[in-house]
Each structure stands twice: as structure tokens, then as C-alpha cells.
Design an enzyme around this catalytic site. Sequence first.
Site, PDB file in Angstrom:
ATOM      1  N   TYR B 158      47.717   2.790  37.478  1.00 53.04           N
ATOM      2  CA  TYR B 158      48.886   3.658  37.663  1.00 53.04           C
ATOM      3  C   TYR B 158      50.154   2.803  37.728  1.00 53.04           C
ATOM      4  CZ  TYR B 158      52.070   6.307  40.833  1.00 53.04           C
ATOM      5  OH  TYR B 158      53.142   6.902  41.453  1.00 53.04           O
ATOM      6  N   ASP B 243      41.794   4.084  46.451  1.00 52.41           N
ATOM      7  CA  ASP B 243      42.706   5.218  46.331  1.00 52.41           C
ATOM      8  C   ASP B 243      41.909   6.360  45.713  1.00 52.41           C
ATOM      9  OD1 ASP B 243      44.635   7.094  45.687  1.00 52.41           O
ATOM     10  OD2 ASP B 243      46.126   5.600  45.100  1.00 52.41           O
ATOM     11  N   ILE B 245      42.721   9.597  45.492  1.00 54.97           N
ATOM     12  CA  ILE B 245      43.660  10.712  45.382  1.00 54.97           C
ATOM     13  C   ILE B 245      43.187  11.791  44.408  1.00 54.97           C
ATOM     14  CG2 ILE B 245      45.090   9.698  43.563  1.00 54.97           C
ATOM     15  CD1 ILE B 245      47.540  10.736  44.891  1.00 54.97           C
ATOM     16  N   LYS B 281      47.610  15.853  44.231  1.00 59.59           N
ATOM     17  CA  LYS B 281      46.893  16.104  42.983  1.00 59.59           C
ATOM     18  C   LYS B 281      45.882  17.237  43.122  1.00 59.59           C
ATOM     19  CE  LYS B 281      49.083  12.534  41.495  1.00 59.59           C
ATOM     20  NZ  LYS B 281      50.242  12.665  40.610  1.00 59.59           N
TER      21      LYS B 281
END
Lengths: 486, 454
Positions: B158, B243, B245, B281
Site C-alpha cells: 500500500y 495489518d 484491515i 474497509k
Amino acid sequence: MAGKPELLSRMAAGDGHGENSSYFDGWKAYDENPFDLHHNRGGVIQMGLAENQLSLDLIEEWSKAHPEASICTAEGASQFKRIANFQDYHGLPEFRQAMAQFMGQVRGWKATFDPDRVVMSGGATGAQETLAFCLANPGEAFLVPTPYYPGFDRDCCWRSGIKLLPIECHSSNDFRLTKEALVTAYESARSSGTVVKGILITNPSNPLGTTTDRATLAMLATFAKEHRVHLICDEIYAGSAFAKPEFVSIAEVVERDVPGADRDLIHIAYSLSKDFGLPGFRVGIVYSFNDAVVACARKMSSFGLVSSQTQHFLAKMLGDEAFMAMFLRESAARLAARNERFTAGLREVGIGCLRSNAGLFSWMDLRGMLRGEKTAEAELELWRVIVRKVKLNVSPGTSFHCREPGWFRVCHANMDDETMEVALDRIRRFVRQHQHQKAKAQRWAAKGHLHLSLQRHAGIASQYHALSSPMAALLSPRSPLVHAAS
Amino acid sequence: MVGKLLPAASPPLSHVATSGSHGEDSPYFAGWRAYDDDPYDAVCNPSGVIQMGLAENQVSFDLLEGFLREHPEAAGWGGAADDSGVASFRDNALFQDYHGLKTFRKAMASFMEKIRGGKARFDPDRIVLTAGATAANELLTFILANPGDALLIPTPYYPGFDRDLRWRTGVNIVPVHCHSANGFQVTVAALEAAYEEAAAAGMRVGGVLLTNPSNPLGTTMERSVLEDVLDFVVRKNIHLISDEIYSGSVFATPDLVSVAELVESRPDVAERAHIVYSLSKDLGLPGFRVGVVYSYNDTVVTTARRMSSFTLVSSQTQKTLAAMLSDDAFAEEYIRTNRERLRVRHDHMVAGLARAGVPCLGGNAGLFVWMDMRRLLLGGGGEATVADELRLWDLMLQEVKLNISPGSSCHCSELGWFRVCFANMSLDTLDVALARMGRFMDRWNKATTLQEKH
């Protein structure tokens, strides 16, 4: 499972979080035995928390009358998707607009604010940190007049690595900031090789409860320009000024009073935590007259944006000019009445406070009650007695870096009238008892019993000394620092 | 507002302020600007740029809106019936305790457990709330690494990490190179190579940071690979940040294997394992700024909690979401329905691209596909360069009017890959985008065939 300290950063392993001070003993005492008007009248009354609880009813009424301000109600539901999806760090345009308008309104329209300079942050805590990151490098310093809010040590320094250096202020002139004191602090920093990047003031002041006069603000703006240092004004209590002299914002001074002032050096930090009593909503604002700082702070706001749900609610409320005018007027009146009642109650037993025209607290003078020499130790000893025996969690002046021992900050806007009367009552009884003891001790001394009475005083004080010692706030189930972050 | 050049008289700003590490000069952001200037609208601007560079989940808002309609008490400030302890407006508005609302932490823990199908337990007292995953990742970096240290991150990753993890912390990112030959999976060799690279540059390695499910790949990490990474961090005595997410967006097998699941059976890992989560998200609520740091290390939890003072979640938002997520039936139905809708979207996108002759990496999660345009970079002799990829990206933006994200902005070691989002638009808009891709590829194929004939 405990972690291995060497596995964490120096920042994590150090105590820049500020929670290891004995200041937090008061929190522990409160947490263990909190006062309740109906269920625990013998408990500790919380007077260490600068919260404005006097006018929340007005906001609550407004909120009920305006269901469209919430995106969760039938009236506001049509906005849900747009708002929930909105994460642009510029913030909702209507929020910035309303905030800029409100900031002008709270200053009696003597200054105007540009919505494009309104930048969000994670509360005032985040605003101070953001400005430190933008304006100074690790090891560089801001000068701060004492006494000052203890949270600054964490907010400005912990993660940014900058330093705070004191500008000593004294009761001899009501703790007003003088040019001499500023110059002394500045020269002292420079001679020790520290680069001074800025001056940080809180106006209205925490813990003094006073406003900075126009001439001093102009002096600061001029000094900033001459020495090429930034001027950061924390105006978090701007809406809590309740008596003359009127609050003067740096925005006003820069616009009107200092020809040739360098606007690129001027930055304001604001929040809705104090004026509105909304600390839970985490609304911090960085307002800078410097375009590059606005741009940088805005990028940094990614780390602490205000919830869009909250932005939407506040855009509606702050944008309701009529309600805001009524609120500011009514809140100031209630704060004035509370301040007057509290200080009058103290005067009855000969206790004085610094004359205050703003804020949610009084700066109480207990120098006459210090035992022996007026030292920081004597102040802490007296404080422990007040916390443990009188059962009031007040804040000792030394925790605010005050150089004169014996002053205490007492918050009184975070409770109802009855609780305040209980607190006043306890203070009066304690002071009378203390005066009685002192008179008795003097009589005994005259009769040659000095040795015995001193031992008795020492006995009482040392009991309480043994009960509390600097502790890690790990033990507190609550969050002393955030509460104390007031 | 554009930053102006300061006159010489003013003091400089900090190094942090004047560095470029905020990351906004990359093409990732340039595409956003092109979209802002000429946004697609079915009615008003049908030839505008379609935003496919934004990993947002807009497919399940109706479920959230439905809940609020049926549960007006979540909207109001409660009464006697609400036993949250902060029922009234007053109590909620005053609540600034950095521990966060207990009911909200319990609801988050429960939600995270449901997402993992009950394969791991989450302790509400280990949940630290931050204003978004952006803050959570930065905060963990401050805690686990010193300025000058490095975090090892598998590529592609990302683009926001370049700012979130490095800007104010002074910490470096050293890439762990992954390749399409094995589906971009992390290998021990790549980890070791990255570690050596850091050491050679004089950097102490603070830890490894994984995104699982991966952004931009849209895949979950295999159990054996995750075990290898855990062995690696133990061997090197460093941390692991996972992470997660996108954990609620796994719509096809293999199931997500969360670090949370493995930690329970690996005591050697606990003190060095930390999970980041967010509702941006899975619930499609990026505006609400809800992030979580979940650590198995007590000192990290305490320190993170203290640091969260700079980035707390609005109590108003905590209260609203506590009501929503503690409703077990709703939470379970949401997770199930959301996954299914994402699967449909994903499959639709992949099928459309396949018809256009554009393959994608096989994905089972996330809000995007990892599209393979390497074929379009070949030809003309010589190796493809980043400039070639950016030229193709610019072509997609200017001619095809699709804002997609070039792999180079994600630090991909191979050129020609693009991340394309599918959940931030209506199905109709997606079809318009796919049609444009189809026409573009037709033109390309014709042009290439013609060239070959010459």
C-alpha cells in the site's frame, strides 16, 4: 506476558508519556473512592479535571431539537452514506466553514477566520503535537511561561523530540508574562546552545484563569518577528472568558495592532473540549497564518482526523449562529456565577485566589498554609493532606512547573452546585482547623511545648506521605493522563 | 492552497515539514487529481474519469442504513434501557478516557472474532483505539522502532505506508521482494535478503509488516508462509505487525489465517505480535476514523494506549458503532452478505477483464484486483522500465479515462501490474469501465497486429 524492554523503541521505553509524576496520586485516590452526592458523600471530590459541565444541557436540548444533525436518525439518514464515506483530510467544507465562523463569533467578530486555514487534529493534544512536528526539529525548544498545563510536556515533546523551556512568572505581578522574563529565558536557552524555535502561550491561561493583555500579545508578536521565532497561541479557553478584561486573541492583535507583524510566525491551536464540554468528540483545530504550515498540518491531520459523523453534527450546531450566541452568553454567565460563588466561599476563611476572568478553575493561594519553608516538598506534603484527609483532588502548582510553592489549581466547573458546596464546606473546615492548630502550636511554643506539637504535625503529615508515592499509572483502571490532560 | 516559498526572514520549518516523505508527489496521487478535475457521472459527465484507484467498500451501506432505521436507540442518546454506562448525551460528550468505551471495545473484539469464524479470541482489554489504521500503523512504528531503524515490508504494498510509517517516525522501509512466479508469495529467502540489505545499510531491523489479506494483491497469505514469517521474526528477535484491515473482505477460499489464530498456539511469538484493524474497509466507514491496535505484548498495549491520546476515536462514533456491532445477528448477517456481494463484484470484474483479454492474479479478498498488463509493456525491444509503466498508466488515465494504480507506486518488483478497485462504484459504472477496457484492448490488439504485420 511481559515484553523485553530492549525490543521496544527508546520512545516507548522512556517516560515521555508523563504519567510517572506524583501528580497522578490524586487520580488514584479519586478512583479508589469517588464522591457521589447520593451514594458516597464521604468520597474524594474531583477538582483536578478542567471540564465544563455547566452548559451541556443547552447542547443536549439543541441536539434533541435538531435530529437532522445526526446521520443516524430518520431525519439525517439521507446523509449517512456521503458522510460515512467522507475521509478527505480537508474536512467537510460545511464543518470548516462553521468552525471559521464560530471562531470569529467567539472573538466578538474582532477577527475573521478563513475556512481554508482550518485544519483538524486529534483534539488539542494532537494540535500541539502537530505544530511541534511542523515548526521545530528534535532537540530544539519552545519557551513556555510558567505555570503551564502539564500535558504540554507530553503533547509537544514526547514523539517530536522537541524541548520545552520555562519563562518564569511570579505572583508579584499576578504571574503576568514580562518582556524581561522572556528575554532571560531566551538568552539562557541560547547560551546553553539550544535553538529556540517558538514561544507557546495559553490564552486564556491554564492554570491561572486569566487572559493575556493586548500589550503583551503585541510584545510577543514583535519579539517573534525580531528573533525569528514562531508564536503558538493555545486559545482553547477562548469561549470560557466570563468577565472583564475582555479576551483578546492573537488573531486580533496581528490584524490590528502590530504593523509589519510577520504572519508566517503566528499559529493558533483550538478545540471544542473546554468551551463546549465536548472532550469526547476529539475536535482539535490547527489554525495557522502560514500557508506552508497549513499545508503540512493538513497532511499530518491524516493521523488524527475528526470523525465525519462528528464534523457533520458540529457543522450544524456551530453554524446555528443564534444558538451559538445564546450558548456563549449563557455559558459565560454560568461560569462567572460559579467562579464568584467559589472564590467568595474561600474568602470567608481568608483564602485568596488570583483574580480570574476566564477558564474553568481558580488559582488558589495556600502559601500561608505551608509548613515550615515554602518549598516544593512542603507544597506536596500539604497537597497529600488535602487529597487524603480533606478528600479533594486539587492540583499542586509544582505540577504546572510553578516556581512559587503553595499555589493550587482548583477546578469547579465540572460539578453541580451541591457538590461544590460540599467541597467549599470541606475546605473551610480544613482551613479553620489548620488555623486553630497553628494558633494552638504558637501558644504551646510560647509555653515551651514546641517540640511536642511539631512532632504531632509531622506525625499526621508523614502518615499520608507513606500512603502515596510516585507510581506508574499502569495501576489506574481509568486514564489519569487524559483526564489530567485538562 | 499551495505552500509558498517563505521569505528569508522567517525561520525555517522543521525537517519533517520540509521533507517529501508525506508521499504526495507520487503518481498514486496525481491520478486522484485527474479524477477530481473530471469525475465520471452517468448523467452529467459520462465521459469523465472513473475512479478505480480508491479502495473503498460502497457495496453494503444499505445494510448499515437498515440497522439504523430499525434501531433508533443507536441514533439517540439513550435512556434507562441503555446499559452502556454512557447512555446520556452528557456522559458521552464528556467521555475522553483513552481506554475507550468498554461496550465499544467488546463489540470490536466480538466483530473481529466473527470475521475469523471464531478461530481466534480477542480480549477487549487489549484493544487500543486510534483514529483510523493510518494512525495505528504510525503509532506502532513509533513504539517498535527507533529513528533510522527499518521495517521489512513485502512488495507490492500500500503506497500510503511510505508516509504513515516513515514520515514523522524517521523509520525506513526495506522491501521484501516478491514475484509473480509464485503468486507474489513471501519467501524466507526474500526475507533474509531484505534483512541483509538493511544490515548492510547500517539499519537495525525493528520488524516485519504484513498486510493480510494483501493490498494490492487481493490475496490471503497461506498458513505455511505465515508460519515461516513467524519463525523468521522469532529467529531475528524482531516484531511482526499484521495489518488485517481487509480481514472481513475474504470472499473465497482459502480462508483467512490470521496471526491471531497462530499466536494462540505459539507462545514464542506472543510478545512480538501486533495486529492492526479498522472499520474503513469492511464496514465502508472511512469517515468515522476507527482504527485498532491489538497487541499481545502488555507494554505495547499500555504505551499504545497512552499514545492514542493524540488520535482517539470520537465518543459519539464509538457509541453508534457499539450499538451496531454488539448486535450479534446483525454483525453476522452483515459479514456474510458483504462477503457475498464482494465476491459477485470481484467475479464480474475478472470475467469482464478476461473478455477483454486482460488476466488478473487469482484473488480471494479485498476490494480490488491485481491486473496483469505486462503484455502491453513488451515489444519495442529492450527491458520495460518504470517510465514505460507510467506511460501506460497515463494512457489509461487520459485516453481510457480510468484512474487505476500503477504497480510501481506500490513498489512492485515487476512492471506492468495495476491495482483496479471494484467496490467503490455502482455495478453500472463498473460495466462502463469494463466496456472502456474492452474497447481499449481491441484497439491495442489491432494496432499490435498491424505492427507485427509490418
